[in-house]
Design a protein around this motif. Structure first.
Motif, PDB file in Angstrom:
ATOM      1  N   HIS A  63       0.957  10.884  -4.789  1.00  0.00           N
ATOM      2  CA  HIS A  63       0.985   9.637  -5.548  1.00  0.00           C
ATOM      3  C   HIS A  63       0.384   9.828  -6.930  1.00  0.00           C
ATOM      4  O   HIS A  63      -0.629  10.511  -7.093  1.00  0.00           O
ATOM      5  N   THR A 124      -3.179   0.295   0.447  1.00  0.00           N
ATOM      6  CA  THR A 124      -2.887   1.034  -0.780  1.00  0.00           C
ATOM      7  C   THR A 124      -3.689   0.404  -1.913  1.00  0.00           C
ATOM      8  O   THR A 124      -3.666  -0.814  -2.090  1.00  0.00           O
ATOM      9  N   TRP A 128       0.905  -0.876  -4.258  1.00  0.00           N
ATOM     10  CA  TRP A 128       2.063  -0.053  -4.594  1.00  0.00           C
ATOM     11  C   TRP A 128       2.755  -0.643  -5.814  1.00  0.00           C
ATOM     12  O   TRP A 128       3.127  -1.817  -5.821  1.00  0.00           O
ATOM     13  N   GLU A 134       6.083   6.754  -9.001  1.00  0.00           N
ATOM     14  CA  GLU A 134       4.807   6.768  -8.273  1.00  0.00           C
ATOM     15  C   GLU A 134       4.720   7.908  -7.275  1.00  0.00           C
ATOM     16  O   GLU A 134       3.719   8.602  -7.196  1.00  0.00           O
TER      17      GLU A 134
END
Length: 147
Positions: A63, A124, A128, A134
């Motif tokens: 990520h 997260t 997100w 990403e």
């Protein structure tokens, strides 16, 4: 009286959120797992459930801006993670918690002989972002089987 979960805040308070995983929309994560997005708290974090069918293996990714905390609720499998020269594979079973720090390459798979899917509740942070950039492809430990 308003329905459960729809209370409106006063002043600077944030609204309450309530969600049911079985009623959440299904999206496919960049790694190929099914995701059921549940809640978002004022841009600070989000909660979702990931699901992977028995025998399935995700694509390896890292990520760019988010990190995650996982908690396995059903099924069995394995999680592989790598940061630089440090690498680890851990078993996943109900009750297992794992972290995916920012920039960590990771991949997971569900046990082939499991009676049901591997289900993981994940927070997260920040939420997100929904951008294609990403999740960055990474070299993983296993060959991916998901589409």
């Amino acid at each position: 009286m308003q329905p459960f979960g729809d209370e409106q805040p006063s002043g600077n308070a944030q609204p309450f959120g309530t969600a049911e995983a079985d009623e959440a929309p299904v999206v496919v994560a960049p790694d190929g797992a099914e995701v059921f997005p549940l809640l978002d708290v004022a841009g600070r974090g989000s909660l979702a459930v990931f699901e992977l069918a028995p025998g399935d293996v995700t694509r390896a990714v890292s990520h760019a801006t988010v990190e995650e905390l996982w908690f396995v609720t059903e099924g069995r499998g394995e999680l592989w993670r790598r940061q630089g020269d440090r690498e680890q594979t851990v078993p996943l079973a109900p009750g297992t918690a794992a972290s995916i720090p920012l920039g960590t390459a990771f991949q997971f798979r569900a046990a082939e002989d499991a009676e049901g899917p591997l289900r993981i509740a994940a927070v997260t942070m920040p939420p997100w972002p929904g951008t294609d950039s990403e999740a960055r492809p990474a070299k993983g430990r296993w060959e991916a089987t998901v589409r």
